[in-house]
Write a protein that holds these residues in place. Sequence first.
Motif, PDB file in Angstrom:
ATOM      1  N   ARG A   1       0.986  -1.480  -0.155  1.00  0.00           N
ATOM      2  CA  ARG A   1       0.039  -0.349  -0.351  1.00  0.00           C
ATOM      3  C   ARG A   1       1.325   0.889   0.015  1.00  0.00           C
ATOM      4  O   ARG A   1       1.648   1.131   0.829  1.00  0.00           O
ATOM      5  N   ASP A   2       0.680   2.093  -0.476  1.00  0.00           N
ATOM      6  CA  ASP A   2       1.090   3.326  -1.176  1.00  0.00           C
ATOM      7  C   ASP A   2       0.258   4.425  -0.819  1.00  0.00           C
ATOM      8  O   ASP A   2      -0.857   5.023  -1.866  1.00  0.00           O
ATOM      9  N   GLU A   3      -0.038   5.315   0.294  1.00  0.00           N
ATOM     10  CA  GLU A   3      -1.068   6.365  -0.067  1.00  0.00           C
ATOM     11  C   GLU A   3      -0.739   6.953  -0.746  1.00  0.00           C
ATOM     12  O   GLU A   3      -1.566   8.065  -1.345  1.00  0.00           O
ATOM     13  N   GLN A   4       0.698   7.487  -1.060  1.00  0.00           N
ATOM     14  CA  GLN A   4       0.661   8.555  -2.371  1.00  0.00           C
ATOM     15  C   GLN A   4       0.284   9.074  -3.472  1.00  0.00           C
ATOM     16  O   GLN A   4      -0.720   9.792  -4.537  1.00  0.00           O
ATOM     17  N   THR A   5       0.503   7.040  -3.791  1.00  0.00           N
ATOM     18  CA  THR A   5      -0.135   6.895  -4.874  1.00  0.00           C
ATOM     19  C   THR A   5      -1.373   6.619  -4.983  1.00  0.00           C
ATOM     20  O   THR A   5      -1.860   7.008  -6.022  1.00  0.00           O
ATOM     21  N   GLY A   6      -1.725   6.073  -4.225  1.00  0.00           N
ATOM     22  CA  GLY A   6      -3.006   5.228  -4.497  1.00  0.00           C
ATOM     23  C   GLY A   6      -3.109   3.416  -4.632  1.00  0.00           C
ATOM     24  O   GLY A   6      -4.085   3.181  -4.663  1.00  0.00           O
TER      25      GLY A   6
ATOM     26  N   THR B   1      -0.223   5.521 -13.239  1.00  0.00           N
ATOM     27  CA  THR B   1       0.530   6.280 -13.399  1.00  0.00           C
ATOM     28  C   THR B   1       1.411   5.852 -13.514  1.00  0.00           C
ATOM     29  O   THR B   1       1.706   4.887 -12.783  1.00  0.00           O
TER      30      THR B   1
ATOM     31  N   GLY C   1       3.665   7.568 -11.512  1.00  0.00           N
ATOM     32  CA  GLY C   1       4.327   7.807  -9.732  1.00  0.00           C
ATOM     33  C   GLY C   1       3.624   5.808  -9.201  1.00  0.00           C
ATOM     34  O   GLY C   1       4.427   5.361  -8.456  1.00  0.00           O
ATOM     35  N   LEU C   2       2.616   5.284  -9.643  1.00  0.00           N
ATOM     36  CA  LEU C   2       1.605   3.852  -8.842  1.00  0.00           C
ATOM     37  C   LEU C   2       3.022   2.523  -9.122  1.00  0.00           C
ATOM     38  O   LEU C   2       3.322   2.528  -9.073  1.00  0.00           O
TER      39      LEU C   2
ATOM     40  N   ALA D   1       6.251   2.847  -7.399  1.00  0.00           N
ATOM     41  CA  ALA D   1       6.170   2.609  -5.714  1.00  0.00           C
ATOM     42  C   ALA D   1       5.524   0.994  -6.017  1.00  0.00           C
ATOM     43  O   ALA D   1       6.013   0.398  -5.019  1.00  0.00           O
TER      44      ALA D   1
END
Length: 320
Positions: A21-26, A94, A96-97, A100
Amino acid sequence: MPSSNGPTLREAAHEQIVFCRDEQTGLRAIIAIHDTTLGPGLGGTRFYPYPHESLALTDALRLSEGMTYKAAAAGLPLGGAKAVIIGDPATQRTEGLLEAYGRFVESLGGRYYTAADVGTTSEDLDVIGRTSTHVVGRTTAAGGSGDSGYATALGVFSAMQAAAAATWGGNGIADKVVGVEGVGKVGRHLVDFLLAVGARVVVSDPRPAALTDLGESASRVQRSESVLTEQVDVYAPCALGASLTATAVDQLSARVVCGAANNQLADGTVAQLLKDKSILWVPDYMANAGGLIQVAGGSRRSGARTCWPRCVVSSTRSAR
């Protein structure tokens, strides 16, 4: 839709299951490593909008177990693993996702190598490769073997030819009616192979623009809402798994089942139902191993360099 029938965490024989789980990228993802006896786990990353996390977990558990069998049957020094990203790639993909996600893959220290699957591409793997060295099947421009859809389809076609010869003899698949369910990055190549040897092809795919994937071959196939209910000699599931339910087998006219989809049987009872109807089923992990072979050893077809690090193969370790 992936099946909800599968091992629970209590029943699963997996070595390791990682929830990411990565909160910033969802990012929400699950990596399941089933068995590393023969080598590090290798399996694609599926990006899919699972309606419930329990379905995502079940899919990861079943898919990773299938990869163990696939690698072993292909004689590869690899174990079985798989990952799923929960979400709609059309709206949530994305850079970023993916980066991550790559960091989570990297955190496993080489126990898991990722590749493409439903919802992910070689271009996505290039992005994941920015944050992880444990990625195979990247684009040829990035030094990888490229998309594995062609190799997977070639393996399915070869297995289908063998099954047809065993069932009917003579010309094998020529002049037979083949129902191809799903004409994405594997199914479209399979259609071309089938047409080239004189098979008649019926296709089904819920995507409105599915026939666009077939290019010039689109005019030579019949489209159906469901090939399962068509009069076909061969049923080729090439979309998501679990399409062979008890009801589906009862409706099926085909004498051969051979396709690219993983986990084709909805549950363990379906194999006996196929046997009772004298339907020859080629296990998915045998028929669709071409893609795994490509990304594990590099693509001869594209001329790309071998993408599997020998140092990893020689230093594999088992959690057992």
